[in-house]
Structures are given as structure tokens and as C-alpha cells.
Design a protein around this motif. Structure first.
Motif, short mmCIF file in Angstrom:
data_model
loop_
_atom_site.label_atom_id
_atom_site.label_comp_id
_atom_site.label_asym_id
_atom_site.label_seq_id
_atom_site.Cartn_x
_atom_site.Cartn_y
_atom_site.Cartn_z
N PHE A 32 0.67 -1.18 0.05
CA PHE A 32 -0.10 0.04 -0.06
C PHE A 32 0.83 1.26 -0.22
N THR A 33 1.76 1.29 0.88
CA THR A 33 2.42 2.36 1.11
C THR A 33 3.74 2.90 0.24
N LEU B 192 -4.77 2.56 8.08
CA LEU B 192 -4.57 0.89 7.60
C LEU B 192 -5.42 0.04 8.12
N ILE C 41 -7.91 -0.14 5.80
CA ILE C 41 -7.41 -0.61 4.33
C ILE C 41 -7.12 -1.98 4.42
N MET D 29 -3.09 -5.64 -6.86
CA MET D 29 -2.52 -4.08 -6.91
C MET D 29 -1.79 -3.97 -8.24
#
Lengths: 217, 151, 67, 281
Positions: free
Chosen positions: D137-138, D156, D159, D280
Motif C-alpha cells: 500500500f505505502t 490502514l 484498508i 494491486m
């Protein structure tokens, strides 16, 4: 330069190979250094055992020759770990890791205890077999990208195949025996504290390092 | 008996260790086979195109002029300015053998001035040191155990 | 350990912490240097403080092996 | 600086005291006062102290220093917003400190504690899958980047809930009286702590306090994001109380089962990371 462990603090140029230290790897490096120092400085413990069926107890002594050999192996293991922490080259890293695996066997091989030696034997087989995925992973990386330098791979532009990463991680797991804990627990019955601890320390450290490498490249 | 207890009974026996690791290797290898073909990167340390089976230096002949220079692809050329020179590092005797016989390729590592060792020392220094350390450690363990038998 | 050794150890670790703190406040040293000094000196301070409170140690003995 | 360290140790010990209190109340016992663990630390530091005859003296004392040192460093890492890899490396290396405590004394109880700590080393792996999931994610593992990401995208925790659960389990395995706390279960007297008495035990208390504080604080920072310090303390307390409820109502697993359960959690997390990797961009 890889930055998931923080910005690199120090880069050592060594021919065509770079050794680099981020805040992450330098933490690992220092801890390996401290424990190697402890292994050099400490006398071995004298393990107390209770005689079965009574209240008698006896302390196991470690003989001087055994102590010397195990200390030597513990130091070798520590040095190999130190090398693996800073290495900026995949092939060097795999070499250091296999040295860690062999030194781990050496640390317990000197113990005269059947259970410990049985476990060390099984561990030794796995450590030898694990060199195949380990070097295989490095070979796959060089074959598909043409370079082994971690900083270059981290800079991007290379498609490192997932299976190469998986092989590297699997090889390190085999050398360090991380999740296959059974043999390691048996090996830890061996008397002589600072030396057996190096087994566990080195495997944890190489595991921590390979996590960084696999995420970075 | 719970399934978890069964699993932990298998895992906790160190006799099953090799089987477990082999299983893990097989799974990862299968993933690897499924992800074939992988692209091959041509741009490596030695050019692969110049291999010449008729050369006396085969398979170590990577091109280049003895006592001259040759092109070696370095990761950090600024750190190893002499890398190219050693590919052609041959003693005059080796050069003579290479020019007149077909055998130098088979003995090349074993005699002074062997090309491979020199290349490794100059381009990938720590490798050779660590490799010998691994051997040394293994010998040290073996000799300690052997000598303990005699006690 | 002797009483004086313990006092010296305690004083030294306290001194390092105070010096690091003061030098950081006066921005003579960067943050990481002060933190490193703290990380090294703080464990020493904790142990020596305890030893200083109750310095006379007992005899060596064998470990606990059961009731 | 030093005040952070002292505060973290004291507040962590207070949290551990609260932990015992909540467990006791859930189990319908009165339980010790909340500040019991702080009193423990002070009490042990007043006791007379020596090194056992059979111990490896340098290691015996050295691990106490190293233990306090690594968790102080971890606190600074979290406060400075550095890489969470360093934090988790320190968390893993706490295992080595446990081995050091257990194996240095020569006592059979300490030894068993140490061996169990080796066994449970296998269960720390959910952490790395957590790290990988967060990284998806980051794109960074620096804590300040993670906090900045959450300021934009929300916590998060919402998330990537599986990653939060994995880290929750990891913290759970470090708390006393939990289902995975096999290293200090009572049939081993005090596990690896058995032979460290007096000042050395006071050192262990400082380690435990700082460790609890750092882990909970990191959990809040990684999964909820930036907030005022007092709010972080409140949320840490809430998280700890929830952990205490889990500890109070679950039995301690047998050593190998504990590792197997955590291994299964790891496998689930690997599956989650694989799904993320697939989904992703």
C-alpha cells in the motif's frame, strides 16, 4: 540505493562489489558484533541436570578443547553473519549464508550428546540441500537481469522473477532453519550458552536481511 | 485428535525435517516451472557470443588480446579500473601452451596465473575469500571430529 | 562488586546521559548521536542504580532446581 | 530523551499491571493493584544480587544490558519515524535476548524456557508478511511515510485489516498469560526469567515495560496514524484491554500447537499478500 531500511549511511567500495549499511543493516551488524564479542568474552555455563528419581543434581562441565573449538566456530559464525549483513552483492550474500550454515553445524558438532548430534545431523543435511535453492536463486537473478549488485537491482528497471526471490528466501530458511524449529530446539539442549546462542542469532539475522533483500530487489 | 495437534506432531519431530524442506523445495520449484520461460539477459560480465570451440583456451576464452586489454562489463567500473586487463592475464608459458596445444583450458585453474582465479580476484574480490573460508570451516569441523575419535 | 566501582559506574552513566541531553539541547551533536549515547548509557544506569541501592551481594550459589 | 525512556518503561509497566487486573476481573478474581508491576520492578531493584555459580557470568549480565538497550533503541526508532523494519528486527532479536536469559544460568528451568523460546521463534513470521502487506500500500516502510499515507487515505486498520490482525496476534504472543506465551508458562517456574533475580530481574521489568509500550505505540502509529500523544495513550490502553480479554478467556496452547496455530496464521497472511500482489497495480 535501497531505502526501505532507511537512507544508506556508509558505502564501502570493494572492487566491483559494494558493501552498504543502512540504519537497518547497521542495527543488525552491531547486534551481531555485540553477540560475537560476548561469545569471545564469556566462559561457558555449566548446565545443571537433575538425576532422575532423586534429589541429586550434577553440573556438566565443558572441556577446554571442546570449548576452544566451539568458540572458534561461534566466532566464524559471527564473522559470516557480519559479512552477510553488509554485503551489497547477492552472490556474496549467499556465500556468507552458507558459511553461517556450516559454522552452525560446527558449533554443535563438538558436543558429546546423542540427541544433540542426531538433530545436528538432520540440520546438516538440510543446510547442505538448502545451498541449491540459495545459489539457484542468485543464479536466476543474474541470468534474468545480468547483475548481482543489490543497489543496482534496487534502483529499478530490472524484472527479478518471483521464483528467484522465493528460492533465495527458501535457501536462507534452510540454512538458518528458521521455521523448521524442531532440530534447532534439540540442538539447544547442548550445554555451553554463548555458543549455541550464535546459532539462533545468525539464523535470525540472515533471515532478517533476506527479507530486506527480497522486498528491495 | 484435532488437526492442529496432528500437524504439530509431524512438525515437532526432527526426523521429518528433510522431508518437510524437500516438500517446500518441490512447491517452489513447481511455481518456478510454471513461471517459465524467463527472459535471459545477454548483457553480462563476459560476452557469450565469442565462444570458440577451436580455441586452446576453450571454454575460458572470452576474447581480448593477451598482455593487452579486453572489455569486461563491470557494475562499478569506477571502482575497478583494471578489471579488463586480467581477462587476458596469462604467463608467457601459458600463452605458449594456449597457442600450441588444446589443453590449457582443462588445467587453467590449477596453474599459476590461471585466468578464472585472476578474474575473480579482481572483479569479485570477496567471493574467493568467502569460498575458501567455507572450505576451511568444513575442514576444521571434520578434522576436529576425526581427532576426537583418537582421544 | 565493590561499592566504589558501583558508584563510579552509576556516576559515569548518569554523566553520559546528562552530557548527551545537554549537548543535544545546545544542538552541539545531532539527534542520532544523543540517542546512541542514551541507548548505551540507560541500561547501565538501570543496573547500577539497583546495585547502588543494595550493593552488598550475596554468596554465589547453585541455581534453583526445584521445590 | 531520558524522560521518554523512563515514561515508556513506567507506562508500559502500568499497562502490564492493568493487563493483570483486567484478566483477574474477567476471571472473577480481585487481582493485584494496577501499579503492581511498577512495585515489582522497585522491589527487585532493592534485593541483594549476585550471579549463580554455574552461570556464564558475562552473558548472564550482558543480556540484561542488551535487552534494555535494544528496546530503548526501538523506542527512539518509533519516535523518530524511522523504518519499521528496524523495529521488527529488534522485536525478533528480543528472542535472542530470551535465549540469552534462559541459557546463561545453567538452570534446567531457564534452559527449558530458552528452548521454548527457540521453538516459538518460528511463530514470528506473520510479522514479515504484515510488513510486505503494508509495503504494497505505502511503497515505503519508513514510519513517517506510513503515517503520511494514512493522513491522506485513512487508517490502514480499515484498508488492510488482515495485516492489523496479524500484528495484533504478534503483540498477543508477547504478552504474559496469553494463548501463545509458552516461554514463561508456569510449569517452567518463570521460564527464561527463573534465574535472573534481584537487580537483573528489575532490568527484565524495565525491558518488559518498554517492550509493551513500544509495540502498542507502533501498532497505533502503523494502523491508525498520527494523533495527539494523549490520544495515542488512550487508544493503546483500549487495545491492551482488548488483548487482556483475549488472554483471560483463552487457555495457553501446548508449545508445538502454539507454533502450528501461528504458522497457519502466517499461511493465511501469505495468501492475503499474494492476493494483494495480484490485485494491486
Amino acid at each position: 540505493m535501497p531505502d526501505i531500511g532507511g537512507d544508506p549511511l556508509f558505502v564501502l567500495e570493494f572492487g566491483d562489489i559494494l558493501h552498504y549499511y543502512t540504519p537497518y543493516t547497521i542495527t543488525l551488524f552491531l547486534l551481531a558484533l555485540i553477540f560475537t564479542g560476548l561469545a569471545i568474552a564469556s566462559r561457558p555455563e555449566r548446565q545443571i541436570d537433575i538425576a532422575f528419581g532423586g534429589d541429586a543434581y550434577y553440573a556438566k562441565e565443558t572441556t577446554v578443547s571442546e570449548m576452544r573449538f566451539r568458540r572458534f566456530m561461534a566466532i566464524a559464525c559471527g564473522l559470516a553473519t557480519l559479512g552477510a549483513m553488509g554485503s551489497g552483492d547477492l552472490f556474496n550474500f549467499t556465500l556468507f549464508v552458507s558459511l553461517v550454515g556450516i559454522a552452525n553445524i560446527g558449533i554443535v558438532a563438538a558436543v558429546k550428546n546423542r540427541h544433540v548430534l542426531d538433530a545436528a545431523y538432520e540440520y546438516g543435511i538440510v543446510a547442505m540441500v538448502a545451498t541449491l535453492p540459495l545459489f539457484g536463486g542468485a543464479a536466476l537473478v543474474v541470468a534474468t537481469t545480468g547483475t548481482l549488485a543489490i543497489p543496482a537491482l534496487a534502483a529499478g528497471g530490472f524484472a527479478v522473477p518471483l521464483v528467484a526471490k522465493a528460492f533465495l528466501a527458501l535457501g536462507v530458511i534452510g540454512e538458518g532453519m528458521a521455521p523448521f524449529y524442531a532440530a534447532k530446539a534439540e540442538m539447544f539442549r547442548a550445554p555451553g550458552a554463548p555458543y549455541v546462542i550464535m546459532c539462533s542469532l545468525s539464523s535470525l539475522l540472515i533471515f532478517l536481511r533476506v527479507v530486506e533483500i527480497v522486498i528491495t530487489i | 485428535m484435532l488437526i492442529i495437534t496432528r500437524i504439530s506432531r509431524v512438525l515437532s519431530n526432527f526426523q521429518n525435517l528433510v522431508a518437510l524442506f524437500a516438500g517446500a523445495c518441490i512447491i517452489v520449484s513447481l511455481i518456478g516451472i510454471l513461471s517459465l520461460p524467463l527472459a535471459f539477459e545477454e548483457n553480462q560480465l563476459y560476452p557469450k557470443t565469442r565462444l570458440d570451440p577451436t580455441s586452446g583456451l576453450y571454454p575460458y576464452d572470452r576474447g581480448g588480446v593477451p598482455f593487452g586489454t579486453t572489455e569486461v562489463i563491470c557494475q562499478y567500473p569506477e571502482n575497478s579500473p583494471y578489471a579488463g586487463y586480467v581477462t587476458t592475464y596469462l604467463t608467457p608459458l601459458s600463452l605458449f601452451l594456449a597457442e600450441n596445444t588444446l589443453y590449457i583450458g582443462t588445467t587453467i585453474v590449477a596453474h599459476p596465473g590461471g585466468i578464472i582465479d585472476e578474474i575473480l580476484y579482481n572483479t569479485r574480490g570477496a567471493d574467493t575469500v568467502v569460498e575458501t573460508s567455507i572450505l576451511f570451516t568444513a575442514f576444521a569441523i571434520a578434522s576436529y571430529l576425526y581427532r576426537r575419535e583418537e582421544e | 562488586m565493590k561499592r566504589t566501582t558501583i558508584t563510579y559506574g552509576l556516576a559515569a552513566s548518569a554523566l553520559v546521559i546528562v552530557a548527551a541531553w545537554a549537548a543535544l539541547a545546545a544542538s552541539l551533536i545531532p539527534l542520532w548521536a544523543a540517542e546512541t549515547a542514551m541507548v548505551i548509557a540507560f541500561p547501565v544506569l538501570v543496573l547500577f542504580l539497583g546495585l547502588w541501592w543494595r550493593a552488598p551481594g550475596g554468596e554465589e550459589d547453585i541455581p534453583f532446581i526445584g521445590y | 530523551m531520558i524522560e521518554y525512556l523512563v515514561f515508556a518503561a513506567a507506562f508500559g509497566l502500568l499497562l502490564l499491571g492493568l493487563h493483570r487486573k483486567v484478566i483477574a476481573r474477567v476471571q472473577l478474581r480481585p487481582g493485584p493493584p494496577v501499579w503492581q508491576e511498577i512495585l515489582h520492578a522497585l522491589k527487585f531493584s532493592f534485593k541483594s544480587t549476585w550471579v549463580p555459580k554455574t552461570a556464564s557470568a558475562t552473558l548472564y549480565v550482558g543480556v540484561v544490558l542488551i535487552g534494555i538497550g535494544i528496546w530503548s533503541a526501538a523506542l527512539f526508532v518509533v519516535l523518530a519515524g524511522e523504518s519499521i523494519l528496524i523495529l521488527f528486527a529488534i522485536y525478533m532479536l528480543h528472542k535472542i535476548v530470551e535465549h540469552g536469559f534462559g541459557l546463561s544460568s545453567g538452570s534446567p528451568y531457564g534452559k527449558f524456557g530458552g528452548v521454548r523460546s527457540v521453538i516459538s521463534a518460528a511463530s514470528e513470521i506473520p510479522l514479515f508478511v504484515t510488513i510486505a502487506a503494508i509495503y504494497f500500500f505505502t511503497d515505503s516502510l519508513l514510519l513517517r511515510d506510513i503515517v503520511a499515507y494514512q493522513a491522506v487515505h485513512g487508517p490502514l486498520l480499515l484498508i488492510a485489516p488482515p495485516a492489523a490482525i496479524a500484528m495484533y496476534i504478534v503483540i498477543l504472543s508477547k504478552l504474559p498469560y496469553g494463548p501463545f506465551s509458552i516461554v514463561e508458562s508456569k510449569e517452567l517456574v518463570s521460564g527464561y526469567k527463573t534465574e535472573h533475580f534481584g537487580v537483573w530481574r528489575a532490568g527484565i521489568s524495565v525491558i518488559d515495560g518498554t517492550k509493551t509500550f513500544v509495540l502498542l505505540f507502533a501498532f497505533v502509529a502503523i494502523f491508525i496514524g498520527a494523533m495527539p500523544f494523549w490520544a495515542a495513550l488512550v487508544i493503546m490502553t483500549i487495545v491492551l484491554v482488548s488483548l487482556s480479554f483475549v488472554c483471560a478467556v483463552t487457555p495457553m496452547l501446548s508449545p508445538f500447537d502454539s507454533v502450528t496455530v501461528q504458522g497457519i496464521v502466517t499461511l493465511l497472511m501469505v495468501g492475503y499478500a499474494a492476493v494483494l500482489w495480484w490485485v494491486m497495480p
